[in-house]
Design an enzyme around this catalytic site. Structure first.
Site: not given
Ligand code: N1C
Length: 268
Positions: A87, A169
């Site tokens: 992420c 993400c």
């Protein structure tokens, strides 16, 4: 005397297209890049089966109409090359091909698509097959504009770019070019594919770095009409948008190339 009958084998007759043909030694290049990536660049992917990946790649387009390529053709290849990007580390780009990879080279934890296995293997290559032959067409391949948009190379980049965006993400970054007419170009892969495949449940923010050519710095690119359009699209998708002009760390990279330019001459 026995007169032998000589059978001349015709070189494979492929259909003729307007674009350049498959890159010479395509198969050897993708296989070599697969081993380089999985053994040297990211040894944690050393378990990947490059022989299988190479076969899945060529099976996606050999003996098929290069203007009828589909996402499904690349499905087996996609399954073999899945990879996790942490992420906050996804770096998208549009019209900044050179600069974005210079930055990713320095900021090693960031991933452009070309820093993932499949993007690394395919970067800069061309390929296509022919329905009437089991071989690659090294003579010509469909040109995106004059022959067809559903060609084997364009469909590949659409398919892998879609997965790359879907998998992202946290904060996603994008490096855009503030010195071209449409900084956010609706026809680009970034606009057509990536923006619409970011998942708002996972991606809360898209942060844009808009870089201008150091040789002609103009006014605020973040207030450009095309950027306003990007902001609107993202707000409808519930993704926060932030924009920064001439992000300093990347400006320093531009200064490496043009150290004598006025905007590079101040003593830090
Ligand atoms: O169409 P673009 O840029 O907006 O595509 C860039 C965008 C990036 O965020 C990447 O994740 O889409 C992905 N991508 C590639 O990584 C890539 N590598 C090479 C899309 N296309 C890629 N290519 C080739 O360059 C491909 O043939 C495509 O048509 C161009 C995209 O260039 P662009 O317009 O500057």
């Amino acid at each position: 005397a026995v007169v032998g009958i000589v059978m001349w084998r015709q070189p494979p007759q492929h259909q003729e297209w307007k674009g350049a043909g498959t890159t010479a030694h395509f198969y050897e290049i993708i296989l070599g890049r697969c081993y380089t990536y999985t053994q040297i660049v990211r040894p944690e992917l050393g378990h990947k089966d490059c022989q299988k990946i190479g076969k899945a790649f060529t099976n996606a387009f050999l003996s098929k109409d290069p203007c009828g390529s589909t996402e499904q053709d690349y499905e087996p290849l996609m399954e073999l090359t899945n990879q996790t990007v942490p992420c906050d580390k996804t770096l998208l780009w549009s019209k900044t091909n050179e600069l974005v990879h210079e930055y990713a080279w320095v900021q090693r934890e960031l991933f452009t698509l070309e820093n993932t296995l499949l993007g690394y293997m395919a970067d800069g290559l061309r390929w296509c097959g022919d329905p009437g032959s089991p071989e690659m067409n090294y003579q010509s391949c469909p040109d995106r504009r004059t022959d067809c948009s559903n060609n084997s190379v364009s469909v590949f980049w659409n398919t892998v770019s879609k997965r790359f965006a879907e998998d992202a993400c946290g904060v996603v970054h994008v490096l855009l070019n503030g010195s071209v007419h449409n900084t956010f170009d609706e026809r680009s892969t970034f606009a057509r594919v990536e923006v619409f495949n970011l998942h708002p449940e996972k991606v809360h923010t898209l942060q844009a770095w808009v870089m201008q050519d150091i040789r002609n710095i103009s006014s605020d690119s973040c207030s450009d009409a095309s950027i306003k359009n990007l902001k609107l699209i993202l707000s409808k998708r519930n993704i926060t948008f932030t924009c920064e002009n001439n992000y300093r760390p990347i400006r320093f990279l531009q200064c490496v190339k043009y150290p004598e330019h006025s905007s590079c001459r101040s003593k830090i």
